[in-house]
Design an enzyme around this catalytic site. Structure first.
Site, short mmCIF file in Angstrom:
data_model
loop_
_atom_site.label_atom_id
_atom_site.label_comp_id
_atom_site.label_asym_id
_atom_site.label_seq_id
_atom_site.Cartn_x
_atom_site.Cartn_y
_atom_site.Cartn_z
N ASP A 1 -0.79 -6.37 -0.11
CA ASP A 1 -1.21 -5.73 1.12
C ASP A 1 -2.74 -5.62 1.18
OD1 ASP A 1 0.85 -5.12 2.88
OD2 ASP A 1 1.37 -3.25 1.88
N GLU B 1 -0.78 -5.54 8.69
CA GLU B 1 0.06 -4.92 9.71
C GLU B 1 -0.52 -5.14 11.10
OE1 GLU B 1 1.61 -1.15 6.96
OE2 GLU B 1 0.70 -0.77 8.92
N ASP C 1 0.82 -1.20 0.00
CA ASP C 1 0.00 0.00 0.00
C ASP C 1 0.86 1.26 0.00
OD1 ASP C 1 0.91 -0.08 2.60
OD2 ASP C 1 -1.07 -0.23 3.53
N SER C 2 2.18 1.07 -0.01
CA SER C 2 3.10 2.19 -0.26
C SER C 2 2.85 2.81 -1.62
CB SER C 2 4.55 1.73 -0.15
OG SER C 2 4.77 0.54 -0.91
N LYS D 1 -0.81 -9.59 3.04
CA LYS D 1 -0.04 -9.06 4.16
C LYS D 1 -0.90 -8.09 4.95
CE LYS D 1 3.35 -5.93 3.86
NZ LYS D 1 2.98 -4.95 4.92
N GLU E 1 9.95 -4.00 10.33
CA GLU E 1 10.26 -2.70 9.73
C GLU E 1 10.78 -1.72 10.77
OE1 GLU E 1 8.41 0.87 6.93
OE2 GLU E 1 7.26 -0.96 7.26
#
Length: 273
Positions: free
Chosen positions: A80, A112, A41-42, A110, A180
């Protein structure tokens, strides 16, 4: 052939993971022989121009992941789940996850965090055959609550929370965990404690693999250097210089030349007068 999940657990040779957001980027990554591609999602920051990842929608991620899958059909693809798509309950998360897998051909998803709610989602997805990659340490989707985009795990409480979160994700069924922006010694300890692979970004050399953002490692944005990334090229500068040269040649009528032009017979042209 796509990589299978067992090959990702503590490999002898570190895993190479890179983000990609479109067909040409994915095609280049696969040709380079990377092990995994992440449609992160970057893309909100580096492709869509947002100042964070939070505005990225499920539709955005699906659109880009479909292009990436077409560009890299034989590379293990992780996608993501955007902010908000797995935070409103297991039912919503499962529905969104199934949609991403069905519409993109993703091999894994993925997420978070390691809150009880996220762990519940990891358990349900993995029980239903959807592999999940976890993510602890700095979490861009909720960075504001972590005090901004800064290193995590430097004090006792934060370090223990990061370690326990990684262990909980493994217990819930995650096949790998992204670490991270945490101290290298903490990342090494987590890697030693986990049975599944760790993928580092700003977490030192002792992780089982590394991931970098495509635009960071290629230097596509001039002057945007980050401590957690190494620039392996300066494509941003080269692109700007190429565009400046193109503009100068157009204005000087030096482009196009005969090499970029087509011809016609004189007798055909004469009939038009």
């Amino acid at each position: 052939m796509k990589r299978s999940l067992p090959e990702l657990s503590h490999p002898q040779q570190p895993l190479v993971m890179v983000t990609a957001y479109d067909f040409p980027g994915a095609r280049q990554a696969q040709a380079a022989g990377v092990d995994l591609i992440l449609v992160g999602d970057s893309l909100g920051n580096v492709v869509l121009g947002y100042d964070s990842t939070a505005p990225v929608t499920l539709g955005d991620i699906i659109h880009h992941a479909r292009a990436v899958r077409r560009g890299a059909p034989d590379t293990f693809l992780v996608v993501d789940l955007p902010f908000g798509t797995y935070h409103t309950g297991v039912t919503d998360a499962m529905r969104h996850a199934v949609r991403v897998v069905q519409e993109t051909g993703a091999d894994a998803l993925k997420m978070e965090g390691a809150t009880p709610e996220v762990l519940d989602v990891v358990r349900v997805l993995t029980r239903n055959g959807i592999p999940v990659m976890g993510h602890v340490g700095l979490m861009p989707q909720t960075a504001t609550a972590q005090g901004g985009l800064r290193v995590q795990g430097k004090d006792d409480e934060s370090a223990r929370r990061t370690l326990e979160g990684a262990l909980a994700l493994q217990e819930a069924g995650a096949f790998a965990v992204v670490l991270e922006a945490i101290p290298a010694r903490l990342a090494r300890l987590i890697t030693e404690r986990l049975d599944v692979a760790t993928i580092g970004i700003g977490a030192g050399v002792h992780c089982d693999g590394q991931v970098l953002v495509y635009h960071d490692l290629l230097g596509l944005y001039e002057g945007d250097e980050k401590k957690i990334a190494k620039r392996y090229a300066e494509l941003g500068r080269q692109a700007r210089e190429a565009l400046q040269t193109y503009a100068a040649e157009v204005r000087a009528r030096e482009f196009p030349t005969k090499d970029q032009s087509f011809v016609m017979k004189d007798e055909v042209l004469d009939k038009l007068y």
